[in-house]
Design a protein around this motif. Structure first.
Motif, PDB file in Angstrom:
ATOM      1  N   ARG A  64      55.897  37.109  47.087  1.00  0.00           N
ATOM      2  CA  ARG A  64      56.421  35.781  46.483  1.00  0.00           C
ATOM      3  C   ARG A  64      55.360  34.603  46.552  1.00  0.00           C
ATOM      4  NH1 ARG A  64      62.119  35.638  46.296  1.00  0.00           N
ATOM      5  NH2 ARG A  64      63.075  37.675  46.530  1.00  0.00           N
ATOM      6  N   MET A  65      55.244  33.809  45.608  1.00  0.00           N
ATOM      7  CA  MET A  65      54.234  33.033  45.876  1.00  0.00           C
ATOM      8  C   MET A  65      54.791  31.602  45.121  1.00  0.00           C
ATOM      9  SD  MET A  65      50.178  33.045  44.503  1.00  0.00           S
ATOM     10  CE  MET A  65      49.328  31.971  44.572  1.00  0.00           C
ATOM     11  N   PRO A  66      54.687  30.438  45.945  1.00  0.00           N
ATOM     12  CA  PRO A  66      55.418  29.186  45.298  1.00  0.00           C
ATOM     13  C   PRO A  66      54.730  28.793  43.985  1.00  0.00           C
ATOM     14  CG  PRO A  66      54.821  28.900  47.681  1.00  0.00           C
ATOM     15  CD  PRO A  66      54.259  30.491  47.298  1.00  0.00           C
ATOM     16  N   PHE A  67      55.489  28.156  43.035  1.00  0.00           N
ATOM     17  CA  PHE A  67      54.805  28.015  41.691  1.00  0.00           C
ATOM     18  C   PHE A  67      53.975  26.870  41.889  1.00  0.00           C
ATOM     19  CE2 PHE A  67      54.738  26.609  37.461  1.00  0.00           C
ATOM     20  CZ  PHE A  67      54.832  27.711  36.705  1.00  0.00           C
ATOM     21  N   ALA A 116      37.858  36.148  40.283  1.00  0.00           N
ATOM     22  CA  ALA A 116      39.141  35.610  40.004  1.00  0.00           C
ATOM     23  C   ALA A 116      40.105  36.830  40.334  1.00  0.00           C
ATOM     24  CB  ALA A 116      39.591  34.938  38.817  1.00  0.00           C
ATOM     25  N   TYR A 117      41.052  36.726  41.097  1.00  0.00           N
ATOM     26  CA  TYR A 117      42.118  37.864  41.532  1.00  0.00           C
ATOM     27  C   TYR A 117      43.439  37.355  41.554  1.00  0.00           C
ATOM     28  CZ  TYR A 117      42.589  36.623  46.279  1.00  0.00           C
ATOM     29  OH  TYR A 117      42.988  36.012  47.424  1.00  0.00           O
ATOM     30  N   THR A 118      44.513  38.126  41.112  1.00  0.00           N
ATOM     31  CA  THR A 118      45.782  37.889  41.360  1.00  0.00           C
ATOM     32  C   THR A 118      46.189  37.919  42.881  1.00  0.00           C
ATOM     33  OG1 THR A 118      46.333  38.701  39.071  1.00  0.00           O
ATOM     34  CG2 THR A 118      48.181  38.264  40.487  1.00  0.00           C
ATOM     35  N   ARG A 119      46.612  36.396  43.244  1.00  0.00           N
ATOM     36  CA  ARG A 119      46.919  36.691  44.691  1.00  0.00           C
ATOM     37  C   ARG A 119      48.598  36.859  44.869  1.00  0.00           C
ATOM     38  NH1 ARG A 119      47.134  31.642  49.043  1.00  0.00           N
ATOM     39  NH2 ARG A 119      47.625  32.735  50.688  1.00  0.00           N
ATOM     40  N   GLU A 154      41.686  32.227  43.698  1.00  0.00           N
ATOM     41  CA  GLU A 154      43.029  33.074  43.835  1.00  0.00           C
ATOM     42  C   GLU A 154      44.064  32.561  42.659  1.00  0.00           C
ATOM     43  OE1 GLU A 154      44.067  31.178  47.613  1.00  0.00           O
ATOM     44  OE2 GLU A 154      42.532  32.118  48.735  1.00  0.00           O
ATOM     45  N   VAL A 155      44.601  33.302  41.973  1.00  0.00           N
ATOM     46  CA  VAL A 155      45.302  33.002  40.843  1.00  0.00           C
ATOM     47  C   VAL A 155      46.801  33.408  40.817  1.00  0.00           C
ATOM     48  CG1 VAL A 155      45.564  33.437  38.408  1.00  0.00           C
ATOM     49  CG2 VAL A 155      43.413  33.402  39.126  1.00  0.00           C
ATOM     50  N   HIS A 156      47.640  32.405  40.558  1.00  0.00           N
ATOM     51  CA  HIS A 156      49.016  32.759  40.411  1.00  0.00           C
ATOM     52  C   HIS A 156      49.488  33.386  39.228  1.00  0.00           C
ATOM     53  CE1 HIS A 156      53.336  31.960  40.378  1.00  0.00           C
ATOM     54  NE2 HIS A 156      53.477  31.462  41.510  1.00  0.00           N
ATOM     55  N   HIS A 157      50.191  34.655  39.251  1.00  0.00           N
ATOM     56  CA  HIS A 157      50.350  35.365  38.181  1.00  0.00           C
ATOM     57  C   HIS A 157      51.017  34.741  37.141  1.00  0.00           C
ATOM     58  CE1 HIS A 157      50.815  39.148  36.098  1.00  0.00           C
ATOM     59  NE2 HIS A 157      52.062  38.870  35.834  1.00  0.00           N
ATOM     60  N   MET A 158      51.960  33.985  37.427  1.00  0.00           N
ATOM     61  CA  MET A 158      52.702  33.160  36.300  1.00  0.00           C
ATOM     62  C   MET A 158      51.983  32.096  35.700  1.00  0.00           C
ATOM     63  SD  MET A 158      55.293  35.418  36.318  1.00  0.00           S
ATOM     64  CE  MET A 158      56.044  34.707  34.972  1.00  0.00           C
ATOM     65  N   HIS A 159      51.455  31.364  36.394  1.00  0.00           N
ATOM     66  CA  HIS A 159      50.399  30.359  35.734  1.00  0.00           C
ATOM     67  C   HIS A 159      49.537  31.171  34.658  1.00  0.00           C
ATOM     68  CE1 HIS A 159      50.405  27.312  39.307  1.00  0.00           C
ATOM     69  NE2 HIS A 159      51.772  27.612  39.055  1.00  0.00           N
ATOM     70  N   ALA A 160      48.902  32.128  35.331  1.00  0.00           N
ATOM     71  CA  ALA A 160      48.048  32.868  34.401  1.00  0.00           C
ATOM     72  C   ALA A 160      48.816  33.405  32.906  1.00  0.00           C
ATOM     73  CB  ALA A 160      47.593  34.096  35.140  1.00  0.00           C
ATOM     74  N   HIS A 161      49.934  33.689  33.084  1.00  0.00           N
ATOM     75  CA  HIS A 161      50.539  34.119  31.749  1.00  0.00           C
ATOM     76  C   HIS A 161      50.604  32.866  30.678  1.00  0.00           C
ATOM     77  CE1 HIS A 161      52.205  38.016  31.966  1.00  0.00           C
ATOM     78  NE2 HIS A 161      52.625  38.005  32.934  1.00  0.00           N
ATOM     79  N   ILE A 162      50.897  31.579  31.452  1.00  0.00           N
ATOM     80  CA  ILE A 162      50.909  30.658  30.518  1.00  0.00           C
ATOM     81  C   ILE A 162      49.528  30.098  29.989  1.00  0.00           C
ATOM     82  CG2 ILE A 162      51.477  28.077  30.542  1.00  0.00           C
ATOM     83  CD1 ILE A 162      53.634  28.715  32.547  1.00  0.00           C
ATOM     84  N   LEU A 163      48.414  30.186  31.044  1.00  0.00           N
ATOM     85  CA  LEU A 163      47.136  29.710  30.815  1.00  0.00           C
ATOM     86  C   LEU A 163      46.399  30.920  29.735  1.00  0.00           C
ATOM     87  CD1 LEU A 163      46.156  28.560  34.267  1.00  0.00           C
ATOM     88  CD2 LEU A 163      47.038  27.176  32.188  1.00  0.00           C
TER      89      LEU A 163
END
Ligand code: KG4
Ligand code: ZN
Length: 353
Positions: free
Chosen positions: A350-353, A89-92, A120-129
């Motif tokens: 910039r990555m769509p949420f 897994a990596y931060t996209r 492919e991980v969304h950094h802001m999702h990951a903070h929550i998860l």
């Protein structure tokens, strides 16, 4: 009653995921088995402090220096060899493009060599998860779904409805500065070194927020959005006016000023949380992101939750600021949902949420 969280945790098996995070100025790697963290390693970059902020080009070069030893250290600390892994897994995104490129290229090369799927991980999702990590230091344990999350980092401030680990919706966000950015910029106005947020937190603990009560304004923004630019301007003018009268004003009142600024930021955030609970009827509230390490924010949310009968969830300090364990947790949920990444994906600043 159905228990959505238990259903999701049941989907996680014992597979091992290696996670890589390089979106800003920390090069980090972690290994997770299910939602258990076997190792969580980070190399932070001291080099930016003397420039008063992160210098993107220097960050990319530091990532290149650190990525191999950090990944090796994460595998060693977990006593795992690359052949044991089931995915990488990596931060996209979102983040600094040059920094993301280092992590993405490394993750892809390693996955290609080992013939493993990419996540492919969304950094802001990951903070929550990070709230789903099985760790006793996470306050309140793993949240029941759905819950509300106030995600506060250096680049983002968002109120999110989390219906599942792969179904997250932003219902409020900042119109200008992020909460962490506000902490850092206000600390800088008082002459504190970068990143000022944690320092301001420490100073505030010795100060009296009442000394400058009412001096700093709350923004007039409709709905569930946030704004911190007005506060920045108000603090700047206030400090300029006071220093004209007494050039030692800031140093003489550093702790009280820090306490008042911190109380104002926390007040702005908490007012929106209360509004979001009222609006959605969801009485489970979580914090995530770097600013969730702030002592006043953690205490205030816990007091509010106690008063109102809400459930409250806050990540352990290890998972508040940027880390790779949270990327691994998000990766495990993507894997469990069959959402594999593509070797053709480019990192996204910039990555769509
Ligand atoms: O999530 P994070 O590590 O990186 C981003 O994704 O941006 O958040 C970093 C932010 C910085 O602005 C930092 O000053 C702030 O979190 N921060 C704090 C504290 N610890 C970190 N702000 C206030 N109080 C703290 N204790
Ligand atoms: Zn972050």
């Amino acid at each position: 009653m159905e228990n959505l969280t238990a259903d999701w945790l049941d989907k996680l098996d014992q597979g091992l995921v290696l996670a890589i995070e390089s979106s800003c100025d920390d090069t980090a790697a972690a290994v997770l088995r299910g939602n258990k963290v076997l190792s969580n390693i980070a190399a932070s970059q001291e080099i930016h402090a003397k420039y008063g902020g992160v210098v993107p080009e220097l960050a990319s070069r530091e990532h290149q220096k650190h990525i191999v030893p950090v990944v090796r250290a994460a595998l060693e600390a977990a006593s795992v060899s690359p052949e044991d892994l089931r995915a990488i897994a990596y931060t996209r995104g979102p983040g600094l493009l040059g920094s993301l490129l280092v992590g993405a290229s490394f993750a892809k090369s390693m996955a290609l060599a080992l013939q493993l799927p990419l996540l492919e991980v969304h950094h802001m999702h990951a903070h929550i998860l990070s709230l789903f990590i099985d760790d006793e230091a996470n306050v309140g344990g793993i949240p029941e779904l759905p819950f509300l999350c106030l995600t506060v980092s250096g680049g983002h401030t968002q109120l999110v409805v989390v219906r599942s680990p792969i179904d997250l919706e932003v219902i409020g966000q900042t119109r200008d500065d992020a909460a962490g950015e506000a902490f850092d910029k206000l600390a800088k106005l008082m002459g504190l070194p970068y990143p000022g947020g944690p320092l301001l937190d420490q100073l505030a603990q010795k100060g009296n927020p009442e000394r400058f009560a009412g001096v700093f304004p709350h923004p007039k923004v409709e709905g569930l959005d946030f704004s911190f630019s007005g506060l920045k301007t108000a603090v700047r003018y206030f400090l300029q006016a006071e220093t004209r009268k007494n050039e030692h004003f800031i140093e003489e009142h550093l702790a009280d000023l820090s306490a008042a600024i911190q109380a104002t930021i926390v007040g702005i955030l908490m007012q929106r949380v209360a509004q979001a609970v009222a609006q959605t009827g969801i009485e489970r509230v979580a914090l995530a992101g770097g600013v969730s390490a702030n002592s006043e924010l953690r205490n205030t949310l816990q007091e509010m939750a106690l008063r109102n009968g809400w459930a409250v969830h806050i990540p352990s300090f290890a998972y508040c600021t940027d880390n790779a364990a949270m990327i691994g947790m998000a990766g495990q949920f993507l894997h469990a949902s069959g959402r594999m990444g593509s070797f053709a994906s480019a990192p996204l600043a910039r990555m769509p949420f």
